[in-house]
Scaffold this motif. Structure first.
Motif, PDB file in Angstrom:
ATOM      1  N   SER A  51     -25.410  44.033  53.353  1.00  0.00           N
ATOM      2  CA  SER A  51     -24.269  43.441  54.224  1.00  0.00           C
ATOM      3  C   SER A  51     -23.122  42.509  53.403  1.00  0.00           C
ATOM      4  O   SER A  51     -22.596  41.819  54.125  1.00  0.00           O
ATOM      5  CB  SER A  51     -25.045  42.686  55.314  1.00  0.00           C
ATOM      6  OG  SER A  51     -25.802  41.780  54.523  1.00  0.00           O
ATOM      7  N   ARG A  74     -26.076  40.381  61.180  1.00  0.00           N
ATOM      8  CA  ARG A  74     -25.854  39.964  59.699  1.00  0.00           C
ATOM      9  C   ARG A  74     -26.399  38.504  59.841  1.00  0.00           C
ATOM     10  O   ARG A  74     -26.039  37.577  61.020  1.00  0.00           O
ATOM     11  CB  ARG A  74     -24.383  39.993  59.041  1.00  0.00           C
ATOM     12  CG  ARG A  74     -24.097  41.520  58.998  1.00  0.00           C
ATOM     13  CD  ARG A  74     -23.239  41.608  57.885  1.00  0.00           C
ATOM     14  NE  ARG A  74     -21.815  40.960  57.930  1.00  0.00           N
ATOM     15  CZ  ARG A  74     -21.047  40.522  57.144  1.00  0.00           C
ATOM     16  NH1 ARG A  74     -21.323  41.226  55.859  1.00  0.00           N
ATOM     17  NH2 ARG A  74     -19.952  39.803  57.145  1.00  0.00           N
ATOM     18  N   SER A  79     -24.592  36.635  62.857  1.00  0.00           N
ATOM     19  CA  SER A  79     -23.407  37.203  63.503  1.00  0.00           C
ATOM     20  C   SER A  79     -23.934  38.555  63.985  1.00  0.00           C
ATOM     21  O   SER A  79     -24.462  39.450  63.272  1.00  0.00           O
ATOM     22  CB  SER A  79     -22.470  37.365  62.130  1.00  0.00           C
ATOM     23  OG  SER A  79     -21.517  38.231  62.471  1.00  0.00           O
ATOM     24  N   ASP A 110     -22.831  42.136  66.310  1.00  0.00           N
ATOM     25  CA  ASP A 110     -21.843  43.128  66.956  1.00  0.00           C
ATOM     26  C   ASP A 110     -21.144  42.717  67.994  1.00  0.00           C
ATOM     27  O   ASP A 110     -21.769  42.052  68.937  1.00  0.00           O
ATOM     28  CB  ASP A 110     -22.291  44.506  66.874  1.00  0.00           C
ATOM     29  CG  ASP A 110     -23.313  44.676  67.953  1.00  0.00           C
ATOM     30  OD1 ASP A 110     -22.748  45.176  68.815  1.00  0.00           O
ATOM     31  OD2 ASP A 110     -24.310  44.690  67.694  1.00  0.00           O
ATOM     32  N   ASP A 125     -20.071  35.683  67.289  1.00  0.00           N
ATOM     33  CA  ASP A 125     -19.484  37.193  67.492  1.00  0.00           C
ATOM     34  C   ASP A 125     -19.185  37.560  65.914  1.00  0.00           C
ATOM     35  O   ASP A 125     -18.707  36.530  65.101  1.00  0.00           O
ATOM     36  CB  ASP A 125     -18.484  37.262  68.351  1.00  0.00           C
ATOM     37  CG  ASP A 125     -18.102  38.741  68.474  1.00  0.00           C
ATOM     38  OD1 ASP A 125     -18.275  39.609  67.851  1.00  0.00           O
ATOM     39  OD2 ASP A 125     -17.260  38.699  69.485  1.00  0.00           O
ATOM     40  N   THR A 126     -19.248  38.861  65.653  1.00  0.00           N
ATOM     41  CA  THR A 126     -18.747  39.206  64.289  1.00  0.00           C
ATOM     42  C   THR A 126     -17.336  39.086  63.905  1.00  0.00           C
ATOM     43  O   THR A 126     -16.916  38.891  63.025  1.00  0.00           O
ATOM     44  CB  THR A 126     -19.186  40.831  64.168  1.00  0.00           C
ATOM     45  OG1 THR A 126     -18.951  41.148  62.673  1.00  0.00           O
ATOM     46  CG2 THR A 126     -18.395  41.706  65.042  1.00  0.00           C
ATOM     47  N   GLU A 143     -16.258  35.751  62.014  1.00  0.00           N
ATOM     48  CA  GLU A 143     -16.550  35.431  60.831  1.00  0.00           C
ATOM     49  C   GLU A 143     -15.374  35.176  59.874  1.00  0.00           C
ATOM     50  O   GLU A 143     -15.419  34.158  59.103  1.00  0.00           O
ATOM     51  CB  GLU A 143     -17.330  36.834  60.242  1.00  0.00           C
ATOM     52  CG  GLU A 143     -18.582  36.883  60.927  1.00  0.00           C
ATOM     53  CD  GLU A 143     -19.139  38.177  59.942  1.00  0.00           C
ATOM     54  OE1 GLU A 143     -18.487  38.601  59.068  1.00  0.00           O
ATOM     55  OE2 GLU A 143     -20.053  38.764  60.574  1.00  0.00           O
ATOM     56  N   TRP A 199     -24.459  37.029  52.889  1.00  0.00           N
ATOM     57  CA  TRP A 199     -25.036  37.772  54.008  1.00  0.00           C
ATOM     58  C   TRP A 199     -26.264  38.628  53.672  1.00  0.00           C
ATOM     59  O   TRP A 199     -26.497  39.310  52.554  1.00  0.00           O
ATOM     60  CB  TRP A 199     -24.036  38.647  54.666  1.00  0.00           C
ATOM     61  CG  TRP A 199     -22.984  37.791  55.142  1.00  0.00           C
ATOM     62  CD1 TRP A 199     -21.663  37.586  54.837  1.00  0.00           C
ATOM     63  CD2 TRP A 199     -22.727  37.022  56.658  1.00  0.00           C
ATOM     64  NE1 TRP A 199     -20.617  36.977  55.416  1.00  0.00           N
ATOM     65  CE2 TRP A 199     -21.663  36.411  56.568  1.00  0.00           C
ATOM     66  CE3 TRP A 199     -23.922  36.599  57.470  1.00  0.00           C
ATOM     67  CZ2 TRP A 199     -21.149  35.583  57.679  1.00  0.00           C
ATOM     68  CZ3 TRP A 199     -23.286  35.973  58.730  1.00  0.00           C
ATOM     69  CH2 TRP A 199     -22.019  35.468  58.616  1.00  0.00           C
TER      70      TRP A 199
END
Length: 873
Positions: free
Chosen positions: A504, A531, A572, A574, A677-678, A681, A692
């Motif tokens: 990742s 992640r 984090s 999806d 939430d991704t 980031e 990660w």
């Protein structure tokens, strides 16, 4: 048989209903006690077999012992058996598809070791000399290399050595840098040739853990070739398992890498060095036995008490005919023994049969706890000791129940017994009722109240029966609830069934595409792409729990007044999973859509085993005023700018008590979770890219089919399929254990309920039967059936309310004692068995009214004149 005993037997035959109810009570009591002892015997026998199959038949192991140390241990008088294992080294596995497991690991076992360790053949035979090997089916299943019986292997065997000369073992993972550079090398010591003679199941986690770099293969140890330089382990059993810890203490210096215990096996054998574990078991066991005996004594005591009340006139006549007080007392005990002779054998057989049937239906769940297909099955184990204990406890329960009525019968004089003057002793003041009672409940309520005051002994026996019923039902419900919840609290129970580790550092399009393809499978219900990275945050004293802060000060981690360091697991997930999570919490999605102010959700729950307190703890770090913003320290180095460590601020939009799918609902000690939430980031880590780690996880009704489908999708996407972990398989033991506990908990509740129902039915029906003369008199002076029913309904309601007024507070108190017992081993919040309390309230009135209706219908068909002739008061 003397005349008094003959009269007693005739009395039992004449009063068939009460005798049958009493025998049923004894059967239920003996059955429950037998069920408990037989279940303990069966469960212990199964658990021992299961653990031996999984971990091996040994009590302790000493690692890296010299040949002289092996000889010293083997010759000890307190050692029963000793098995020797030689760790011979590694050889490269050519063609392995698992890049993190490139070796074969050779172990040499002596004859006893093959029997002691969990070696389970699937085909072929065991090695008979040092030139034959037994391979694991894990080599083909995980490594992708196929061997068959008869193949010849020529292996260059040596040690795994780091650049600085450190020799690595099976507990050390394959040494690879972040860039993929191999940091270890194989230093070859010898070349050996083997012939494959058998295939076995993968060895236990203790012998080959999931991160071990070598697939274990087994060969025969030649004791004649041992040298002082050999790496030897010795697995041994004590003649007295309870002395194993003392024996191990005396051997602390014999192995260079210390000692370890087969803790699960010792625990199931009743040997444990964790005091709190034993304390919890002893307290819960004591409470369980007391609950059974109280329920049984209450039922059987009431039966004998009522019997003595009915036989008072008979005892008086026997006394006039020359029977002594001792003979009268023995008559009651003879009645108890006569009932015991019938009830105890039937109860013991019923208990064995009941547990046998129960184990038959839950046997598949027990068998499925062994995920390696090892042939260990659950069988009913009826030890002679368990039967003797059950019969003795049941007999003691019956004799205790009959003791007080027997003494009471022996003390009454002949004339008082014939005239029955001891049954009712009262004055006008004692039966006086309030005007409020007559005003609210009319004359029927007034008559019902006077009857209860007039027959105080029968009134009290009915209320006590109901009181005990309420206490037993609520207490058993609490016992089952806390036992089940404590097991669920201790054992991890992941929300997902399959997990796949991913690289990742940067999410590749192929990884995201494979995730979406897997998510669309029919065999997959739900999935998440996760992640995570590790951060720190410093918090002020005023922000955290006082107890937690003082603990850090007392441990020397900080000084009074300093900011405390809290670890942060930043997850984090999806976008779809995060959106579902936000909606589940009832939050607005707009809180997380501002790129200038990235926001997350804080989960402040810690669950861990405290070594100092020797218990599982559930704690929180922050106080009730949760932080609105946290300044996270990310990266390596110190937080003042040296190295690549940087600070970044994150807004805490909400605090939750659970995490989204794919993430545990708690963290470890001194750690909190933050979920983002991704899409957040980039704005959160504009200046630095954290290190990660990641995985994708899925839930499935058919995890094994889903696993096969996943492998195909991952292979088609050019991704490795060796990093799939079937979590459902690994957690099946825990889930089955919880299911089994639920089955036995509800079975125990049902048995206790039957005892209490029989108790109440016996008491009320007999009391109503003794009042036939009174009812006939009321009807003879003009009481209508409607008024009669109103009077009886008033009595039922009064009985029920009085029992609940006394029963519920005592039940809550016992629930608290059960909670305190469980809290010795597992840190839990106190809560009441609300469902059990509501059911007990409903059942009290249901049982009372049902028993009363049955009894009234029975005497309703009786002739008034015949009832008036009845001399029982």
């Amino acid at each position: 048989m003397n005349i008094v005993n003959k009269v007693t037997l005739k009395w039992l035959i004449m009063n068939k209903t009460r005798t049958i109810v009493t025998i049923i009570g004894v059967i239920l009591s003996a059955a429950m006690i037998t069920a408990v002892t037989t279940l303990i015997s069966s469960a212990q026998n199964y658990a021992i077999k299961f653990t031996i199959a999984e971990e091996g038949d040994w009590h302790a192991v000493a690692y890296d012992v010299s040949s002289k140390g092996i000889e010293a241990i083997s010759k000890r008088d307190d050692i029963k058996d000793a098995a020797v294992v030689k760790n011979s080294g590694y050889a490269l596995l050519k063609g392995s598809i698992n890049e993190y497991k490139p070796y074969l690991y050779i172990m040499e076992l002596d004859d006893k070791a093959f029997k002691t360790l969990p070696v389970h053949l699937t085909e072929g035979r065991l090695p008979e000399n040092e030139k034959e090997i037994l391979i694991s089916d894990h080599i083909s299943g995980n490594g992708g290399v196929q061997y068959k019986i008869g193949d010849t292997l020529t292996l260059d065997v040596g040690d795994r050595v780091m650049g600085d000369g450190i020799v690595l073992g099976q507990k050390n993972t394959y040494a690879v840098s972040e860039d993929g550079e191999v940091l270890e090398k194989l230093v070859v010591k010898e070349t050996r040739t083997f012939t494959v003679v058998g295939v076995c199941k993968r060895l236990s986690y203790r012998l080959e853990n999931y991160f071990a770099p070598g697939y274990t293969i087994l060969t025969k140890l030649n004791p004649q070739e041992l040298t002082d330089d050999d790496d030897l382990d010795i697995y041994f059993k004590a003649k007295n398992p309870r002395k194993i810890y003392d024996i191990a203490d005396s051997l602390q210096d014999i192995g260079e890498n210390g000692l370890d215990y087969n803790s699960e096996l010792l625990r199931f054998m009743g040997v444990s060095n964790i005091d709190n574990f034993n304390t919890v078991l002893l307290r819960l066991g004591a409470i369980l036995i007391v609950l059974i005996m109280v329920g049984s004594i209450a039922l059987i005591y009431n039966s004998f008490s009522i019997s003595v009340s009915e036989r008072k006139k008979q005892f008086g006549l026997l006394s006039c005919a020359g029977a002594t007080s001792r003979q009268i007392k023995h008559s009651v005990f003879f009645e108890a023994l006569a009932i015991a002779v019938i009830g105890i054998p039937l109860g013991v057989m019923s208990g064995i049969l009941g547990i046998g049937v129960t184990l038959y239906f839950v046997g598949d769940l027990f068998a499925s706890m062994i995920t390696t297909n090892i042939p260990v099955s659950l069988r009913l184990s009826v030890s002679p000791l368990s039967i003797v204990v059950a019969a003795l406890v049941a007999l003691i329960t019956i004799l205790i129940s009959a003791y007080i009525p027997a003494r009471r019968a022996a003390r009454v004089s002949a004339m008082d017994a014939i005239r029955q003057t001891t049954e009712i002793k009262l004055t006008g003041k004692q039966v006086k009722t309030s005007r409020l009672t007559r005003k609210i409940f009319k004359i029927e309520g007034d008559l019902g109240m006077k009857n209860m005051k007039r027959n105080r002994r029968r009134y009290r026996s009915t209320v006590i029966s109901l009181f005990i019923s309420v206490v037993l039902f609520v207490s058993v419900s609490a016992f089952s609830m806390y036992l089940r919840d404590s097991v669920m609290n201790v054992y991890e129970n992941q929300k997902y069934d399959l997990l796949y580790s991913i690289d990742s550092k940067s999410l590749k399009d192929s990884t995201i595409s494979a995730f979406n393809d897997i998510l669309s499978l029919d065999s997959v219900k739900e999935g998440a792409l996760v992640r995570y990275t590790y951060c720190d945050v410093k918090v002020q004293k005023e922000q955290v729990q006082g107890a937690w802060y003082e603990e850090k000060v007392s441990q020397g981690h900080i000084s009074e007044g300093q900011d405390a360091l809290v670890h942060v697991d930043l997850y984090s997930v999806d976008h779809d999973t995060f959106t579902d999570y936000v909606r589940e919490l009832g939050l607005e999605e707009s809180l997380f859509e501002n790129p200038a102010s990235p926001a997350g959700i804080l989960v402040d729950k810690q669950h861990f085993f405290d070594q100092n307190m020797q218990k599982y703890r559930n704690t929180s770090i922050f106080d009730e005023h949760k932080p609105e913003t946290l300044s996270l320290s990310v990266g390596y180095g110190d937080s003042d700018g040296k190295g690549n460590r940087r600070r970044t601020d994150i807004a805490i939009a909400a605090v939750a008590d659970k995490a989204p799918f794919g993430i545990q609902d708690y963290a470890y000690k001194d750690t909190v979770l933050i979920i983002i939430d991704t899409g957040a980031e980039k704005s959160l880590f504009a200046d630095i890219e954290p290190e990660w780690n990641g995985y994708m996880c899925f839930s499935s009704d058919k995890p094994f089919k889903a696993e096969e489908d996943m492998k195909k999708i991952l292979s088609d996407a050019g991704l490795s399929s060796t990093d799939i972990y079937n979590v459902a398989e690994m957690l099946q033991d825990n889930r089955n254990l919880i299911t089994i506990l639920s089955v036995f908990s509800y079975g125990f509740i049902i048995l206790i309920s039957l005892i209490t129902i029989a108790n109440v039915f016996n008491t009320i029906s007999t009391n109503v039967n003794l009042r036939r003369r009174e009812f006939a008199m009321l009807k003879s002076v003009g009481m209508t059936d409607r008024s009669f029913r109103r009077m009886m309904n008033f009595e039922c309601i009064f009985y029920g309310l009085k029992a609940l007024i006394y029963g519920l507070p005592v039940s809550i108190f016992l629930t608290y004692l059960i909670y305190q017992s469980v809290n010795e081993g597992v840190d839990m919040a106190f809560y009441l068995p609300t469902q059990g309390i509501l059911i007990s309230i409903a059942c009290v009135f249901l049982v009372v009214f049902s028993s009363m209706i049955y009894s009234m219908r029975k005497i309703g068909r009786e002739n008034i004149l015949d009832a008036l002739k009845n001399e029982n008061l």
